[in-house]
Design an enzyme around this catalytic site. Structure first.
Site, PDB file in Angstrom:
ATOM      1  N   THR A  76       5.610  84.744   6.082  1.00 20.29           N
ATOM      2  CA  THR A  76       5.747  86.169   6.391  1.00 20.29           C
ATOM      3  C   THR A  76       4.909  86.536   7.614  1.00 20.29           C
ATOM      4  O   THR A  76       5.393  87.222   8.526  1.00 20.29           O
ATOM      5  CB  THR A  76       5.317  87.018   5.175  1.00 20.29           C
ATOM      6  OG1 THR A  76       6.176  86.680   4.082  1.00 20.29           O
ATOM      7  CG2 THR A  76       5.408  88.502   5.467  1.00 20.29           C
ATOM      8  N   ASN A 156      17.623  80.887   2.853  1.00 14.66           N
ATOM      9  CA  ASN A 156      16.928  80.661   1.585  1.00 14.66           C
ATOM     10  C   ASN A 156      17.821  80.836   0.365  1.00 14.66           C
ATOM     11  O   ASN A 156      17.558  80.263  -0.682  1.00 14.66           O
ATOM     12  CB  ASN A 156      15.708  81.578   1.467  1.00 14.66           C
ATOM     13  CG  ASN A 156      15.972  82.990   1.923  1.00 14.66           C
ATOM     14  OD1 ASN A 156      16.433  83.207   3.048  1.00 14.66           O
ATOM     15  ND2 ASN A 156      15.711  83.955   1.073  1.00 14.66           N
ATOM     16  N   GLY A 205       3.394  76.736   3.865  1.00 16.62           N
ATOM     17  CA  GLY A 205       2.883  75.628   3.061  1.00 16.62           C
ATOM     18  C   GLY A 205       3.509  75.505   1.684  1.00 16.62           C
ATOM     19  O   GLY A 205       3.806  74.411   1.214  1.00 16.62           O
ATOM     20  N   CYS A 330      11.976  87.694  -3.743  1.00 19.62           N
ATOM     21  CA  CYS A 330      11.468  89.049  -3.507  1.00 19.62           C
ATOM     22  C   CYS A 330      12.391  90.104  -4.097  1.00 19.62           C
ATOM     23  O   CYS A 330      11.950  91.185  -4.450  1.00 19.62           O
ATOM     24  CB  CYS A 330      11.310  89.307  -2.024  1.00 19.62           C
ATOM     25  SG  CYS A 330      10.513  87.969  -1.165  1.00 19.62           S
TER      26      CYS A 330
END
Ligand code: PLP
Length: 398
Positions: A76, A156, A205, A330
């Site tokens: 982000t 995604n 990560g 989200c």
């Protein structure tokens, strides 16, 4: 008494379990490398050496130079840095137009809306029905005042791989900078910043079996962008703030593992994903794959279930021990239609009936089989419930 089956995790695009080698490295660094990497003394220099090592590992994974890797708090922040940093640098030159795909992650889409509020023009390019943006549509959107094209590498929700290299070449012909959000492709498919021809690339990560809250942005040398995080001179004055050394050491180990395992993981996961996908299509009538036919990352499938609300299916599967998703994490917990499936042109009911299944390095064939055994009766039960509530749905779902 029946044996209790372990929970099965099929949501690796939301996040991945941290690799044991990463955990060990983070724990060691947390204990032994408490120095501030900006300090001149021994403790600082040790911490800096560990950061340099992690930076090299990240650079190697994406075929960049370590001097071009800036550590951030994750995908982000990297996306925000790319969009806001370019906007701040190029707005004074009269460039106030941004192009994004309509299927970007919220980190890009919401930042684009913020730029709109400050007077920017934003063009959102829709993909084709298979979830892939057409280079011609990008070319048509480019204008004299375009500052930046932000086009994700892999989506995604459906996993489709975008033609970033072709679109970057078109953008560069018009002097437009190019950012790619590679959060969902790094570690799954080869990512080479030179071959992609981009100026900026985001990675995270926790999608790579590394720690959460840590990531990087690769910035091609000479790229004009202003720092979004101001303060000290860390990260070559690109991103202020004392680096989280243990987590970044973990990112480095995760990146090295990803480089070593890329080919093997991709092959194994593609075969297992295909088994899963074909198995669902065979076992459950009224199902279809979103993004089928397009190039996709090897771990992801997005499957629509006619006559079903995806959230109900997610909850029923969770109760049975399977963790899946209805799209981006989200937006889970809401009945919002998927913006990705909507942009692909699916009818409204098909934007609310899709499950995202994303396997990972530790998914076993037995996990996939357990899912394929459990799924049909759950779908059947939910369809019966839906049919009872809305009799007219009976014919639609048959
Ligand atoms: N971009 C994409 C494509 C993602 O899938 C995600 C996470 O879901 C992000 C950005 C955000 O990354 P992070 O969770 O590291 O902030």
């Amino acid at each position: 008494m029946a044996a209790v089956r372990a929970r099965i995790y099929l949501d690796h695009n939301a996040t991945t379990p941290v690799d044991p080698d990463v955990i060990a490295a983070v724990a060691d660094a947390m204990r032994d490398e408490f120095g501030n990497a900006s300090s001149v003394h021994h403790f600082g220099q040790r911490a800096k050496a560990r950061l340099d090592d992690a930076r090299q590992a990240v650079a190697d994974l994406i075929h960049g130079s370590p001097t071009e890797v800036v550590f951030t708090s994750g995908g982000t922040e990297s996306d925000n840095f790319a969009l806001r940093g370019v906007a701040d640098a190029l707005e004074p030159l009269g460039r106030k137009h941004l192009i994004v795909s309509a299927i970007e992650h919220e980190a890009v889409l919401t930042t684009a809306r913020a730029l709109e509020r400050r007077g920017w023009r934003v063009t959102r390019v829709a993909p084709d029905a298979s979830g892939v943006v057409r280079p011609d549509d990008i070319a048509a959107a480019l204008a004299d005042d375009t500052a930046l094209l932000s086009l994700m590498h892999a989506n995604n929700e459906v996993g489709t791989v975008q033609p970033v290299a072709a679109c970057a070449a078109l953008a560069h012909e018009r002097g437009v900078l190019v950012h790619t959000d590679a959060v969902q492709s790094v570690g799954k498919v080869p990512v080479d910043v030179q071959a992609l021809g981009v100026d900026l690339l985001s990675l995270s990560g926790h999608k790579l079996y590394g720690p959460k809250g840590v990531g990087a942005i690769w910035i091609r040398r000479g790229t004009r962008l202003l720092s979004a995080m101001t303060g000290g001179k860390q990260e070559r004055s690109r991103r202020a703030g004392t680096e989280n050394v243990p987590a970044l050491v973990g990112l480095g180990v995760a990146a090295r593992l990803a480089t070593e395992r890329l080919d093997g993981d991709a092959r194994t996961q593609a075969a297992l994903r295909d088994t899963l996908e074909q198995g669902v299509l065979r076992a459950v009538p009224g199902t279809h794959v979103n993004g089928a036919g397009a190039a996709r990352v090897p771990n992801t499938t997005n499957i629509g279930f006619e006559g079903i609300e995806a959230e109900s299916l997610l909850i029923a599967l969770d109760l049975d021990g399977f963790a899946v998703s209805t799209g981006s994490a989200c937006s889970s917990g809401t009945l919002e239609p998927s913006h990705v499936l909507k942009a692909m042109g699916l009818p409204l009911h098909d934007t609310q009936n899709a499950l995202r299944l994303s396997i990972g390095r530790h998914t076993a064939p037995a996990d996939v089989q357990a899912f394929l055994d459990a799924l049909p009766p759950i779908v059947e039960r939910l369809r019966q419930l839906t049919d009872r509530r809305t009799p007219s749905a009976a014919s639609a779902s048959s």
